[in-house]
Design a protein around this motif. Structure first.
Motif, mmCIF file in Angstrom:
data_model
loop_
_atom_site.group_PDB
_atom_site.id
_atom_site.type_symbol
_atom_site.label_atom_id
_atom_site.label_comp_id
_atom_site.label_asym_id
_atom_site.label_seq_id
_atom_site.Cartn_x
_atom_site.Cartn_y
_atom_site.Cartn_z
ATOM 1 N N UNK A 169 110.238 41.994 1.941
ATOM 2 C CA UNK A 169 110.678 42.083 3.333
ATOM 3 C C UNK A 169 110.190 43.340 4.026
ATOM 4 N N UNK A 170 109.551 44.236 3.295
ATOM 5 C CA UNK A 170 109.114 45.486 3.902
ATOM 6 C C UNK A 170 110.227 46.518 3.870
ATOM 7 N N UNK A 171 110.317 47.382 4.894
ATOM 8 C CA UNK A 171 111.280 48.492 4.857
ATOM 9 C C UNK A 171 112.723 48.050 4.633
ATOM 10 N N UNK A 172 113.118 46.911 5.201
ATOM 11 C CA UNK A 172 114.509 46.491 5.024
ATOM 12 C C UNK A 172 114.815 46.083 3.598
ATOM 13 N N UNK A 173 113.781 45.784 2.817
ATOM 14 C CA UNK A 173 114.023 45.376 1.443
ATOM 15 C C UNK A 173 114.631 46.472 0.599
ATOM 16 N N UNK A 174 114.233 47.733 0.860
ATOM 17 C CA UNK A 174 114.793 48.855 0.099
ATOM 18 C C UNK A 174 116.299 48.933 0.299
ATOM 19 N N UNK A 175 116.764 48.591 1.499
ATOM 20 C CA UNK A 175 118.204 48.592 1.753
ATOM 21 C C UNK A 175 118.899 47.544 0.899
ATOM 22 N N UNK A 176 118.252 46.393 0.706
ATOM 23 C CA UNK A 176 118.840 45.361 -0.130
ATOM 24 C C UNK A 176 119.024 45.811 -1.557
ATOM 25 N N UNK A 177 118.053 46.522 -2.091
ATOM 26 C CA UNK A 177 118.156 47.036 -3.450
ATOM 27 C C UNK A 177 119.294 48.047 -3.547
ATOM 28 N N UNK A 178 119.474 48.867 -2.519
ATOM 29 C CA UNK A 178 120.554 49.851 -2.528
ATOM 30 C C UNK A 178 121.919 49.162 -2.511
ATOM 31 N N UNK A 179 122.036 48.079 -1.739
ATOM 32 C CA UNK A 179 123.301 47.344 -1.716
ATOM 33 C C UNK A 179 123.607 46.799 -3.109
ATOM 34 N N UNK A 180 122.594 46.236 -3.776
ATOM 35 C CA UNK A 180 122.805 45.699 -5.121
ATOM 36 C C UNK A 180 123.237 46.781 -6.100
ATOM 37 N N UNK A 181 122.751 47.992 -5.911
ATOM 38 C CA UNK A 181 122.961 49.020 -6.922
ATOM 39 C C UNK A 181 124.272 49.765 -6.771
ATOM 40 N N UNK A 182 124.691 50.087 -5.555
ATOM 41 C CA UNK A 182 125.796 51.021 -5.364
ATOM 42 C C UNK A 182 126.968 50.479 -4.551
ATOM 43 N N UNK A 183 126.772 49.432 -3.768
ATOM 44 C CA UNK A 183 127.814 48.984 -2.839
ATOM 45 C C UNK A 183 128.983 48.329 -3.573
ATOM 46 N N UNK A 184 130.174 48.505 -3.001
ATOM 47 C CA UNK A 184 131.396 47.869 -3.477
ATOM 48 C C UNK A 184 132.096 47.213 -2.294
ATOM 49 N N UNK A 185 132.804 46.144 -2.562
ATOM 50 C CA UNK A 185 133.600 45.526 -1.499
ATOM 51 C C UNK A 185 134.809 44.843 -2.114
ATOM 52 N N UNK A 186 135.740 44.479 -1.256
ATOM 53 C CA UNK A 186 136.871 43.642 -1.644
ATOM 54 C C UNK A 186 136.824 42.414 -0.752
#
Length: 461
Positions: A169-186
């Motif tokens: 996806x280009x630049x936005x793809x790096x954000x996706x990887x960050x969400x997979x690695x560190x993000x938490x939700x309920x």
């Protein structure tokens, strides 16, 4: 290599059935039963340093799961040879996310108070096991003390396919990887009971997700330091793969229905599919509708399990399958955990509140939602959406939710205790001070020993 026939491998009825299978027989008989579920993603942390707990090792995440299998009779779930989850004897599951988060998913419950009793008991039992292995489980919006370079990845076989997709996806793809690695939700899961109920609930909840998220922002740290945002998670999501994340146009349409959802999902590429060895492998990067007629390139074409898997590979604020999965908000602190299902249940399961939310927010465009998500990530309740104050709209939604819960209590479908779960949000709305801002203030006031103090205060007891 065999060529696929021209006719689709799944009929329109097959594709619709994922949504229509949830239409409750009780609803068709005139007595709808609307259940509630919760998914809680927790950071597994060293209680002294805040370091992320690794998968391997005698005190790692795999060892935690092995203990649950050995000592509680939990049923193991494998990804190839990697133990990545268990099904609990009492119902519900414990699974590992890509970056090491430990996620508890409850069984469906009759109401918020019952859900809180079941989930709190399960989470405390899980936390007690984690304590035996020397680590803490801490809900929130992101791993607070882990830098992106220090993520303790879990060996999921779908990871290469996910990385390939996001990086394409280009630049936005790096954000996706960050969400997979560190993000938490309920997250909260809710029922819909028929075609009209699907339309009314989905559009209202999708429209409410952006301003509601401002009540919950809780991810201001990265690598143990302030990142300049109130929610790093929301910031990443506001830029990631807009076709399948956030508030997508189809779900904000006044006439959204199963057919429109099918058409939208058919135009998205599938990211990964089942492999013969019990893992996942990349799918051809073409729209799912192309796979239906041309196949996967190996002589096979999608079946019902592939379609269901494809629907799980979208990350919208409301994910629709057999239930509505509310995904927009950061995980709050543990003391406020059940404010999440209480908020969404009051809003969704009371028709006047639900319809009032749509009337309030239905005119906001998808682009305005995405811009507001980025603004909320920085300013929380001080942000604006479509020129309107987010705090004002979030407070209005909170009032509608409270009215909905009160109506359910009066009707005997909810225990009065459910209303108390909204109190942490009332405090946030009244003061304008979010969970993230409190966390930052505590760190600034007493920086010495902050990781240990933060974990001691916010871990699941």
């Amino acid at each position: 290599m065999a060529s696929a026939p021209d006719s689709p491998s799944l009929t329109r009825a097959d594709l619709r059935s994922v949504f229509e299978s949830s239409f409750s027989p009780h609803a068709r008989a005139g007595a709808a039963r609307e259940l509630v579920g919760i998914e809680v993603e927790t950071a597994a942390l060293d209680p002294h340093t805040g370091a992320a707990v690794p998968y391997e090792g005698p005190a790692g995440l795999r060892a935690l799961l092995e203990h649950l299998v050995r000592e509680t009779g939990a049923v193991p779930v494998y990804d190839r040879s990697a133990l990545t989850g268990v099904t609990l004897p009492e119902g519900g599951t414990v699974t590992l996310e890509h970056g090491g988060a430990v996620e508890y998913s409850s069984p469906p419950c009759d109401g918020v108070a019952e859900l809180a009793r079941v989930a709190d008991g399960a989470l405390r039992r899980l936390a007690a096991v984690a304590r035996r292995f020397g680590f803490a489980l801490v809900p929130g919006g992101q791993y607070p003390f882990t830098a992106p370079a220090d993520v303790a990845w879990v060996p999921h076989s779908r990871m290469p396919a996910m990385r390939r997709h996001f990086m394409s996806l280009g630049p936005s793809g790096a954000d996706g990887v960050q969400v997979m690695s560190l993000a938490l939700s309920t997250q909260t899961s809710l029922d819909f009971t028929g075609p009209e109920d699907l339309t009314r609930k989905l559009r209202a909840l999708a429209a409410a997700s952006t301003p509601a998220a401002a009540l919950f922002v809780n991810a201001p740290l990265e690598g143990g330091r302030p990142c300049g945002l109130l929610s790093r998670r929301m910031d990443h999501l506001s830029r990631t793969d807009p076709a399948r994340t956030g508030a997508v146009p189809v779900m904000l349409a006044a006439d959204v229905d199963a057919d429109r959802l099918v058409d939208w999902a058919l135009d998205l590429p599938m990211i990964h599919r089942a492999a013969g060895d019990g893992g996942r492998r990349p799918a051809p990067p073409v729209p799912f509708r192309t796979l239906l007629t041309r196949g996967f390139g190996d002589g096979t074409r999608p079946g019902p399990a592939d379609w269901r898997a494809h629907l799980s590979q979208v990350f919208t604020d409301v994910r629709v399958r057999e239930t509505l999965e509310l995904r927009a908000v950061d995980g709050p602190p543990y003391r406020a955990l059940f404010s999440v299902p209480a908020f969404w249940t009051g809003l969704a399961y009371h028709a006047p509140s639900r319809d009032a939310a749509w009337e309030l927010l239905g005119g906001i465009t998808p682009d305005e939602h995405r811009a507001a998500q980025a603004h909320i990530a920085r300013r929380g309740l001080a942000a604006r959406i479509a020129g309107r104050p987010v705090r004002e709209l979030a407070t209005a939604l909170l009032d509608l939710s409270a009215a909905g819960l009160a109506a359910r209590v009066a009707a005997g479908t909810e225990h009065p205790e459910a209303l108390s779960f909204l109190e942490p949000l009332r405090e946030v709305a009244a003061t304008g001070v979010t969970f993230a801002e409190r966390l930052l203030a505590d760190r600034a006031a007493r920086p010495a020993g902050f990781p240990a103090r933060h974990i001691a205060h916010h871990r699941i007891p």
